[in-house]
Design a protein around this motif. Structure first.
Motif, mmCIF file in Angstrom:
data_model
loop_
_atom_site.group_PDB
_atom_site.id
_atom_site.type_symbol
_atom_site.label_atom_id
_atom_site.label_comp_id
_atom_site.label_asym_id
_atom_site.label_seq_id
_atom_site.Cartn_x
_atom_site.Cartn_y
_atom_site.Cartn_z
ATOM 1 N N ASP A 5 -8.566 7.651 -9.200
ATOM 2 C CA ASP A 5 -9.360 8.837 -8.846
ATOM 3 C C ASP A 5 -9.110 9.959 -9.847
ATOM 4 O OD1 ASP A 5 -10.559 7.657 -6.661
ATOM 5 O OD2 ASP A 5 -9.208 8.567 -5.183
ATOM 6 N N ASP A 6 -7.863 10.130 -10.233
ATOM 7 C CA ASP A 6 -7.526 11.180 -11.204
ATOM 8 C C ASP A 6 -8.199 10.939 -12.555
ATOM 9 O OD1 ASP A 6 -5.973 12.504 -9.377
ATOM 10 O OD2 ASP A 6 -4.055 11.735 -10.124
ATOM 11 N N ALA A 7 -8.482 9.654 -12.856
ATOM 12 C CA ALA A 7 -9.149 9.309 -14.114
ATOM 13 C C ALA A 7 -10.668 9.439 -14.016
ATOM 14 C CB ALA A 7 -8.773 7.889 -14.532
ATOM 15 N N GLY A 8 -11.173 9.776 -12.826
ATOM 16 C CA GLY A 8 -12.601 10.035 -12.690
ATOM 17 C C GLY A 8 -13.406 8.968 -11.994
ATOM 18 N N ARG A 19 -5.097 3.951 -6.152
ATOM 19 C CA ARG A 19 -6.336 4.706 -5.958
ATOM 20 C C ARG A 19 -6.174 6.145 -6.458
ATOM 21 N NH1 ARG A 19 -7.226 3.703 -0.961
ATOM 22 N NH2 ARG A 19 -8.892 2.183 -1.257
ATOM 23 N N ASN A 20 -5.059 6.753 -6.205
ATOM 24 C CA ASN A 20 -4.840 8.125 -6.670
ATOM 25 C C ASN A 20 -4.902 8.208 -8.193
ATOM 26 O OD1 ASN A 20 -4.546 9.108 -4.068
ATOM 27 N ND2 ASN A 20 -2.315 8.930 -4.071
ATOM 28 N N THR A 21 -4.299 7.235 -8.853
ATOM 29 C CA THR A 21 -4.316 7.225 -10.319
ATOM 30 C C THR A 21 -5.734 7.050 -10.848
ATOM 31 O OG1 THR A 21 -2.073 6.321 -10.436
ATOM 32 C CG2 THR A 21 -3.456 6.031 -12.375
ATOM 33 N N PRO A 72 -7.122 3.476 -16.161
ATOM 34 C CA PRO A 72 -7.600 4.860 -16.237
ATOM 35 C C PRO A 72 -8.378 5.146 -17.520
ATOM 36 C CG PRO A 72 -5.354 4.814 -15.396
ATOM 37 C CD PRO A 72 -5.681 3.413 -15.827
ATOM 38 N N GLU A 91 -2.810 -1.308 -12.176
ATOM 39 C CA GLU A 91 -2.067 -0.291 -11.436
ATOM 40 C C GLU A 91 -1.221 -0.887 -10.319
ATOM 41 O OE1 GLU A 91 -1.737 2.873 -12.392
ATOM 42 O OE2 GLU A 91 -2.906 2.224 -14.116
#
Length: 284
Positions: free
Chosen positions: A253-256, A249-251, A203, A225
């Motif tokens: 995506d949250d990082a941009g 993927r969620n982690t 991230p 991850e």
């Protein structure tokens, strides 16, 4: 023509930048080599064990992407680790403790990097594809230069030689600041930061890409991850792979992340998609 007019022309030219991608900047462990990002995690855990404290794999992985000395400090700052340290040592953490753990990490990781230096399957094919499009290859790492002096020749023996490598010891600020990716863009003469794509499994690496105005591609299956060696990842059934893939993927995506892919082998279609978006006038 006046200076002001020149500046205006550059601004207009920058606003109208339509690609194509000129530079791809890769992380190392978990992205191009060391499937699962095993080497640093094992070294952190062994260094802490030598120092009299057991840490879990999850605790070792949590700050991944940071400079390694900072990574150690961030492990120690985790509430559960801090509490165990206080119970074991009878005092809070000192800077000298971090220094000793870091020295042990560097010694152990020099061995681990050799042990876990295999390229991720498909890496060389992807690099060849990029070079066929006249794309330059940059790289960044949370490892200091001393570690990379040992790791880069091992990668070279396997056929991977980036055009430029910036380590965390080469810049004032490591991830999530954009210093390393921007240094690559300058060194490789990128025409615009929007022509640069950062590929990273952490991230903080993706945050650095976004901070630098670049495209961010997150690595899932081979990265930190998920955190499994290749054989262990392949041994999972489809349902378990899907569950772990979605959590990672969620982690990311949250990082941009603009895009996420399983491994570096899946990158070429993403570069094509970014080129199409640039041509349409999109920007990171």
């Amino acid at each position: 023509m006046t200076t002001a007019s020149n500046q205006t022309r550059h601004q207009i030219r920058g606003k109208d930048f339509r690609g194509p991608v000129s530079t791809v900047i890769f992380d190392w462990a978990g992205t191009v080599l060391d499937f699962g990002c095993i080497a640093p995690v094992a070294a952190f855990r062994e260094a802490f064990a030598e120092g009299g404290l057991t840490i879990s794999e999850a605790e070792a992985r949590a700050p991944m992407g940071a400079a390694k000395r900072e990574h150690i400090a961030l492990i120690l700052a985790q509430p559960n680790v801090s509490r165990r340290w206080q119970m074991e040592k009878g005092r809070s953490v000192r800077e000298t403790d971090i220094d000793r753990l870091y020295a042990a990490f560097l010694r152990i990781d020099a061995v681990n990097c050799a042990r876990y230096s295999a390229l991720v399957p498909g890496a060389l094919e992807t690099i060849a594809c990029l070079r066929g499009q006249s794309i330059t290859i940059g790289s960044t790492t949370g490892y200091p230069r001393s570690v990379m002096d040992g790791l880069m020749p091992l990668a070279s023996l396997q056929g991977y030689e980036p055009d430029h490598c910036v380590t965390v010891s080469d810049v004032t600020r490591g991830r999530p600041y954009p210093d390393m990716v921007l240094a690559n863009a300058v060194a490789l003469s990128a025409p615009d930061v929007r022509a640069c794509v950062v590929v990273d499994d952490s991230p903080t690496g993706l945050l650095a890409a976004r901070a630098g105005g670049m495209w961010a591609v997150g690595i899932i299956a081979s990265g930190n991850e998920v955190g499994l060696p290749l054989a262990d990842w392949l041994a999972l059934d489809e349902a378990e792979q899907t569950a772990r893939r979605e959590a990672a993927r969620n982690t990311l995506d949250d990082a941009g992340a603009h895009f996420t892919i399983d491994t570096i082998a899946d990158l070429p279609p993403v570069i094509a998609a970014i080129n199409a978006r640039l041509l349409a006038g999109d920007k990171p």
